[in-house]
Design a protein around this motif. Structure first.
Motif, PDB file in Angstrom:
ATOM      1  N   UNK A  23       0.824  -1.210   0.000  1.00  0.00           N
ATOM      2  CA  UNK A  23       0.000   0.000   0.000  1.00  0.00           C
ATOM      3  C   UNK A  23       0.860   1.263   0.000  1.00  0.00           C
ATOM      4  N   UNK A  24       2.018   1.190   0.608  1.00  0.00           N
ATOM      5  CA  UNK A  24       2.923   2.341   0.601  1.00  0.00           C
ATOM      6  C   UNK A  24       3.603   2.498  -0.757  1.00  0.00           C
ATOM      7  N   UNK A  25       4.038   1.411  -1.344  1.00  0.00           N
ATOM      8  CA  UNK A  25       4.821   1.481  -2.574  1.00  0.00           C
ATOM      9  C   UNK A  25       3.986   1.506  -3.848  1.00  0.00           C
ATOM     10  N   UNK A  26       2.788   0.944  -3.821  1.00  0.00           N
ATOM     11  CA  UNK A  26       1.896   0.943  -4.987  1.00  0.00           C
ATOM     12  C   UNK A  26       0.713   1.844  -4.666  1.00  0.00           C
ATOM     13  N   UNK A  27       0.818   3.113  -5.060  1.00  0.00           N
ATOM     14  CA  UNK A  27      -0.157   4.108  -4.635  1.00  0.00           C
ATOM     15  C   UNK A  27      -1.438   4.122  -5.470  1.00  0.00           C
ATOM     16  N   UNK A  28      -1.432   3.559  -6.669  1.00  0.00           N
ATOM     17  CA  UNK A  28      -2.656   3.448  -7.462  1.00  0.00           C
ATOM     18  C   UNK A  28      -3.049   1.976  -7.456  1.00  0.00           C
ATOM     19  N   UNK A  69      -4.566   1.634  -1.111  1.00  0.00           N
ATOM     20  CA  UNK A  69      -3.971   2.942  -1.361  1.00  0.00           C
ATOM     21  C   UNK A  69      -4.861   3.798  -2.260  1.00  0.00           C
ATOM     22  N   UNK A  70      -5.881   3.211  -2.848  1.00  0.00           N
ATOM     23  CA  UNK A  70      -6.760   3.969  -3.731  1.00  0.00           C
ATOM     24  C   UNK A  70      -8.223   3.531  -3.531  1.00  0.00           C
ATOM     25  N   UNK A  71      -8.656   2.500  -4.248  1.00  0.00           N
ATOM     26  CA  UNK A  71     -10.063   2.091  -4.233  1.00  0.00           C
ATOM     27  C   UNK A  71     -10.271   0.709  -3.609  1.00  0.00           C
ATOM     28  N   UNK A  72     -11.457   0.522  -3.044  1.00  0.00           N
ATOM     29  CA  UNK A  72     -11.876  -0.814  -2.644  1.00  0.00           C
ATOM     30  C   UNK A  72     -12.279  -1.597  -3.881  1.00  0.00           C
ATOM     31  N   UNK A  73     -13.257  -1.075  -4.611  1.00  0.00           N
ATOM     32  CA  UNK A  73     -13.699  -1.663  -5.879  1.00  0.00           C
ATOM     33  C   UNK A  73     -13.667  -0.570  -6.936  1.00  0.00           C
ATOM     34  N   UNK A  74     -13.080  -0.870  -8.092  1.00  0.00           N
ATOM     35  CA  UNK A  74     -12.975   0.096  -9.182  1.00  0.00           C
ATOM     36  C   UNK A  74     -13.353  -0.592 -10.489  1.00  0.00           C
ATOM     37  N   UNK A  75     -13.950   0.151 -11.400  1.00  0.00           N
ATOM     38  CA  UNK A  75     -14.253  -0.402 -12.711  1.00  0.00           C
ATOM     39  C   UNK A  75     -14.719   0.668 -13.675  1.00  0.00           C
ATOM     40  N   UNK A  76     -14.786   0.291 -14.932  1.00  0.00           N
ATOM     41  CA  UNK A  76     -15.261   1.156 -16.004  1.00  0.00           C
ATOM     42  C   UNK A  76     -16.239   0.375 -16.874  1.00  0.00           C
ATOM     43  N   UNK A  77     -17.367   0.993 -17.184  1.00  0.00           N
ATOM     44  CA  UNK A  77     -18.307   0.393 -18.120  1.00  0.00           C
ATOM     45  C   UNK A  77     -18.988  -0.868 -17.634  1.00  0.00           C
ATOM     46  N   UNK A  78     -19.160  -1.005 -16.348  1.00  0.00           N
ATOM     47  CA  UNK A  78     -19.799  -2.202 -15.795  1.00  0.00           C
ATOM     48  C   UNK A  78     -21.318  -2.076 -15.839  1.00  0.00           C
ATOM     49  N   UNK A  79     -21.999  -3.228 -15.730  1.00  0.00           N
ATOM     50  CA  UNK A  79     -23.454  -3.206 -15.609  1.00  0.00           C
ATOM     51  C   UNK A  79     -23.906  -4.334 -14.693  1.00  0.00           C
TER      52      UNK A  79
END
Length: 141
Positions: A23-28, A69-79
């Motif tokens: 989490x410290x080294x991979x910020x995205x 370090x960023x999101x719990x759940x992330x996505x694009x264009x989901x349904x």
């Protein structure tokens, strides 16, 4: 990453999270990515591919999505995404970030962001520049 259709992810009361060091080294980072790439084609810092494969008809249930370090759940264009009985803890940006989602339902879930963020945004820049800096260093004896 989940890219398929008709997936049920039952956490069965468990926690899924980033390690402290990662989490410290991979910020995205997203604990769960609901596509085969974090950006839509022709966007973002790199070319991740021309075709976006987004998860559809996904159910995530019964557990905790922890440190990110960023999101719990992330996505694009989901349904048709359903999140039920999931607690989000220690995320730094968002519990859930689904861009252009169609039919999202979140039930009986909580979100508590991290209060002790371990690094400023400039830390990521220093990590990116580090390999170039090290390759240019010369020593005189």
């Amino acid at each position: 990453a989940i890219t398929a259709e008709n997936v049920i992810l039952d956490l069965a009361g468990h926690v899924i999270e980033q390690s402290e060091e990662h989490a410290l080294l991979q910020r995205f980072f997203a604990v769960i990515e609901l596509a085969d790439q974090p950006f839509v084609p022709n966007q973002g810092p790199a070319d991740f591919g021309g075709d976006l494969k987004s998860a559809k008809n996904v159910i995530i249930i019964n557990g905790t999505i922890g440190r990110s370090a960023h999101h719990g759940i992330h996505g694009n264009g989901n349904s048709n995404v359903r999140i039920k009985n999931v607690d989000f803890v220690d995320f730094e940006v968002a519990a859930v970030a689904l861009n252009s989602v169609k039919k999202l339902r979140i039930q009986n879930s909580t979100a508590t962001n991290r209060k002790d963020v371990p690094a400023l945004g400039i830390f990521s820049s220093s990590q990116f520049i580090k390999p170039q800096r090290e390759s240019r260093v010369s020593y005189r004896l």
